[in-house]
Design a protein around this motif. Structure first.
Motif, mmCIF file in Angstrom:
data_model
loop_
_atom_site.group_PDB
_atom_site.id
_atom_site.type_symbol
_atom_site.label_atom_id
_atom_site.label_comp_id
_atom_site.label_asym_id
_atom_site.label_seq_id
_atom_site.Cartn_x
_atom_site.Cartn_y
_atom_site.Cartn_z
ATOM 1 N N GLN A 128 34.762 75.881 -24.312
ATOM 2 C CA GLN A 128 35.912 74.983 -24.280
ATOM 3 C C GLN A 128 35.588 73.863 -23.293
ATOM 4 O OE1 GLN A 128 38.568 74.760 -26.024
ATOM 5 N NE2 GLN A 128 39.351 76.737 -26.677
ATOM 6 N N CYS A 129 35.168 72.728 -23.809
ATOM 7 C CA CYS A 129 34.690 71.664 -22.925
ATOM 8 C C CYS A 129 35.287 70.326 -23.334
ATOM 9 C CB CYS A 129 33.154 71.576 -22.978
ATOM 10 S SG CYS A 129 32.486 71.357 -24.638
ATOM 11 N N GLY A 130 35.265 69.403 -22.372
ATOM 12 C CA GLY A 130 35.687 68.043 -22.642
ATOM 13 C C GLY A 130 34.492 67.192 -23.023
ATOM 14 N N TYR A 131 34.602 65.908 -22.693
ATOM 15 C CA TYR A 131 33.570 64.951 -23.091
ATOM 16 C C TYR A 131 32.835 64.338 -21.909
ATOM 17 C CZ TYR A 131 35.787 65.252 -27.662
ATOM 18 O OH TYR A 131 36.281 65.726 -28.851
ATOM 19 N N GLN A 132 33.450 64.323 -20.725
ATOM 20 C CA GLN A 132 32.814 63.620 -19.612
ATOM 21 C C GLN A 132 31.464 64.217 -19.254
ATOM 22 O OE1 GLN A 132 33.710 63.772 -15.513
ATOM 23 N NE2 GLN A 132 35.074 65.544 -15.630
ATOM 24 N N ASP A 133 31.318 65.541 -19.355
ATOM 25 C CA ASP A 133 30.058 66.173 -18.978
ATOM 26 C C ASP A 133 28.907 65.657 -19.837
ATOM 27 O OD1 ASP A 133 31.622 67.579 -17.246
ATOM 28 O OD2 ASP A 133 31.054 69.568 -17.958
ATOM 29 N N ALA A 134 29.097 65.686 -21.155
ATOM 30 C CA ALA A 134 28.034 65.252 -22.054
ATOM 31 C C ALA A 134 27.705 63.779 -21.844
ATOM 32 C CB ALA A 134 28.437 65.511 -23.508
ATOM 33 N N TYR A 135 28.722 62.949 -21.716
ATOM 34 C CA TYR A 135 28.470 61.517 -21.518
ATOM 35 C C TYR A 135 27.769 61.260 -20.188
ATOM 36 C CZ TYR A 135 30.799 59.534 -25.615
ATOM 37 O OH TYR A 135 31.119 59.159 -26.903
ATOM 38 N N MET A 136 28.154 61.982 -19.158
ATOM 39 C CA MET A 136 27.561 61.725 -17.841
ATOM 40 C C MET A 136 26.123 62.210 -17.740
ATOM 41 S SD MET A 136 29.300 59.896 -15.817
ATOM 42 C CE MET A 136 28.189 60.175 -14.446
ATOM 43 N N VAL A 137 25.817 63.383 -18.258
ATOM 44 C CA VAL A 137 24.444 63.870 -18.127
ATOM 45 C C VAL A 137 23.490 63.026 -18.959
ATOM 46 C CG1 VAL A 137 25.269 66.202 -17.647
ATOM 47 C CG2 VAL A 137 24.529 65.631 -19.973
ATOM 48 N N VAL A 138 23.978 62.434 -20.028
ATOM 49 C CA VAL A 138 23.131 61.573 -20.860
ATOM 50 C C VAL A 138 22.997 60.181 -20.256
ATOM 51 C CG1 VAL A 138 22.926 60.442 -23.115
ATOM 52 C CG2 VAL A 138 23.587 62.861 -22.982
ATOM 53 N N HIS A 139 24.094 59.617 -19.765
ATOM 54 C CA HIS A 139 24.075 58.240 -19.248
ATOM 55 C C HIS A 139 23.669 58.157 -17.778
ATOM 56 C CE1 HIS A 139 26.447 57.562 -22.899
ATOM 57 N NE2 HIS A 139 26.161 56.283 -22.769
ATOM 58 N N GLY A 140 24.092 59.128 -16.961
ATOM 59 C CA GLY A 140 23.848 59.055 -15.527
ATOM 60 C C GLY A 140 24.644 57.937 -14.882
ATOM 61 N N GLY A 141 24.311 57.635 -13.619
ATOM 62 C CA GLY A 141 24.950 56.535 -12.909
ATOM 63 C C GLY A 141 26.360 56.844 -12.452
ATOM 64 N N ILE A 142 27.146 55.778 -12.292
ATOM 65 C CA ILE A 142 28.566 55.863 -11.956
ATOM 66 C C ILE A 142 29.306 55.228 -13.115
ATOM 67 C CG2 ILE A 142 30.315 55.389 -10.193
ATOM 68 C CD1 ILE A 142 27.916 54.542 -8.355
ATOM 69 N N GLN A 143 30.175 55.961 -13.753
ATOM 70 C CA GLN A 143 30.762 55.497 -15.001
ATOM 71 C C GLN A 143 32.281 55.584 -15.001
ATOM 72 O OE1 GLN A 143 28.864 54.212 -17.376
ATOM 73 N NE2 GLN A 143 26.831 54.953 -16.763
ATOM 74 N N ARG A 144 32.896 54.525 -15.527
ATOM 75 C CA ARG A 144 34.301 54.587 -15.935
ATOM 76 C C ARG A 144 34.290 54.874 -17.428
ATOM 77 N NH1 ARG A 144 38.411 51.981 -18.639
ATOM 78 N NH2 ARG A 144 40.446 51.865 -17.588
ATOM 79 N N MET A 145 34.872 55.993 -17.828
ATOM 80 C CA MET A 145 34.821 56.419 -19.223
ATOM 81 C C MET A 145 36.227 56.546 -19.788
ATOM 82 S SD MET A 145 31.913 59.388 -18.721
ATOM 83 C CE MET A 145 32.788 60.046 -17.287
ATOM 84 N N GLU A 146 36.459 55.892 -20.894
ATOM 85 C CA GLU A 146 37.755 55.945 -21.552
ATOM 86 C C GLU A 146 37.596 56.665 -22.884
ATOM 87 O OE1 GLU A 146 41.446 53.034 -22.941
ATOM 88 O OE2 GLU A 146 39.863 52.289 -21.612
ATOM 89 N N PHE A 147 38.402 57.697 -23.079
ATOM 90 C CA PHE A 147 38.248 58.580 -24.237
ATOM 91 C C PHE A 147 39.425 58.438 -25.199
ATOM 92 C CE2 PHE A 147 35.890 60.434 -20.712
ATOM 93 C CZ PHE A 147 34.648 60.657 -21.295
ATOM 94 N N ALA A 148 39.893 57.222 -25.391
ATOM 95 C CA ALA A 148 41.047 56.972 -26.253
ATOM 96 C C ALA A 148 40.809 57.527 -27.652
ATOM 97 C CB ALA A 148 41.323 55.463 -26.327
#
Length: 308
Positions: A128-148
């Motif tokens: 049971q997971c969200g999306y920020q983990d996958a996006y962050m480990v792939v992109h790295g850095g410091i990210q503002r992520m909008e999941f509309a």
């Protein structure tokens, strides 16, 4: 004999988590700790002692006659996306071994691979997971992520990302209590799906906090960010996502001079992120109270293939 190796970083949620599951806005930063997968092709199959993530990746993309070696410096089950980072590195290696390497040089390629990682983690590994983990480990850095458009029952469109060039006046402190984030997300998702007003209202507040907290972070309004982080933690706690170890660690961070502290991930255990103008001073004071596992967030590259 062909050898392929890839690595991906862990991450810490600064503000807005876990609203990524519910179409919200989250600000996260990478950490210097990484998970590594190395595949040696054309040899008798050798798998890790716990092949869960390998089985998840190869259920979708079969691969045989391979030696699989994993290593990681991301604390285990600490809410820093360690499992997701290892899955991303493994999946990248598997696809490369099949001569289908992921496209990591374009924005759309990175997003597509992020979505694939999350899809496999959710539907093949059963997390049971969200999306920020996958996006962050792939992109790295410091990210503002909008999941509309994303919801627990609806994948929706790919996220919108904005890379931030902001200071990181934070210290991560791990409780040492291992928790799987999915064990916390699952009950809240179930309550949200049932339409419980308390949960629906709390998630709406988290979404707003992601927006305002990001603005405060980008403008270096640390007092405002501290207030947002505190409210974020209060909401998560009221939903049952905190716990005795986390509550004590947060209280100790504040007593040692932190401006605010909240869960970075893995409710009821895991890791706290503290906002502080002097991470080294806070680290020294917390060390005197018996804490020993510290990480400072940093702007790290995301998933990458490695030479050795």
């Amino acid at each position: 004999m062909r050898v392929i190796q890839a690595s991906a970083p862990g991450r810490c949620g600064i503000i807005g988590n876990p609203s990524d599951i519910y179409g919200g806005v989250v600000v996260s930063a990478s950490i210097p700790n990484r998970a590594v997968c190395r595949l040696t092709l054309g040899v008798p199959t050798q798998l890790p002692s716990d092949p869960t993530l390998w089985n998840a990746a190869t259920a979708r993309f079969p691969l045989e006659d391979v030696k699989v070696e994993w290593s990681t410096s991301i604390p285990r089950s600490s809410g820093l996306a360690g499992s997701t980072a290892l899955l991303a590195a493994t999946l990248a290696c598997v696809l490369a071994a099949r001569d289908e390497p992921p496209e990591l040089r374009t924005g759309i390629g990175l997003k597509r691979f992020s979505e694939l990682v999350r899809d496999i983690e959710r539907n093949e590994a059963g997390v049971q997971c969200g999306y920020q983990d996958a996006y962050m480990v792939v992109h790295g850095g410091i990210q503002r992520m909008e999941f509309a458009g994303k919801r627990p029952d609806q994948v929706g469109p790919m996220a919108t990302l904005e890379s931030l060039n902001s200071p990181l006046p934070f210290l991560l402190v791990t409780t040492g209590v291992e928790r799987l984030s999915g064990s916390v997300h699952g009950p809240v998702i179930e309550r949200w799906m049932k339409g419980e007003p308390e949960v629906r209202s709390a998630i709406r507040r988290l979404v707003r906090l992601g927006v305002t907290g990001c603005a405060s972070h980008m403008a270096h309004r640390w007092d405002n960010l501290a207030s947002a982080m505190t409210e974020n933690q209060d909401i998560v706690s009221n939903l049952g996502g905190s716990g005795e170890a986390i509550d004590k660690l947060i209280a100790d961070c504040l007593a040692c001079g932190a401006m605010a502290a909240k869960l970075a991930g893995a409710g009821m255990g895991g890791t706290v992120i503290a906002l502080t103008p002097d991470p080294e001073k806070l680290k020294a004071k917390l060390s005197e109270r018996g804490y020993s596992q510290f990480i400072q967030p940093s702007d790290e590259p995301g998933l990458q293939f490695e030479e050795f």
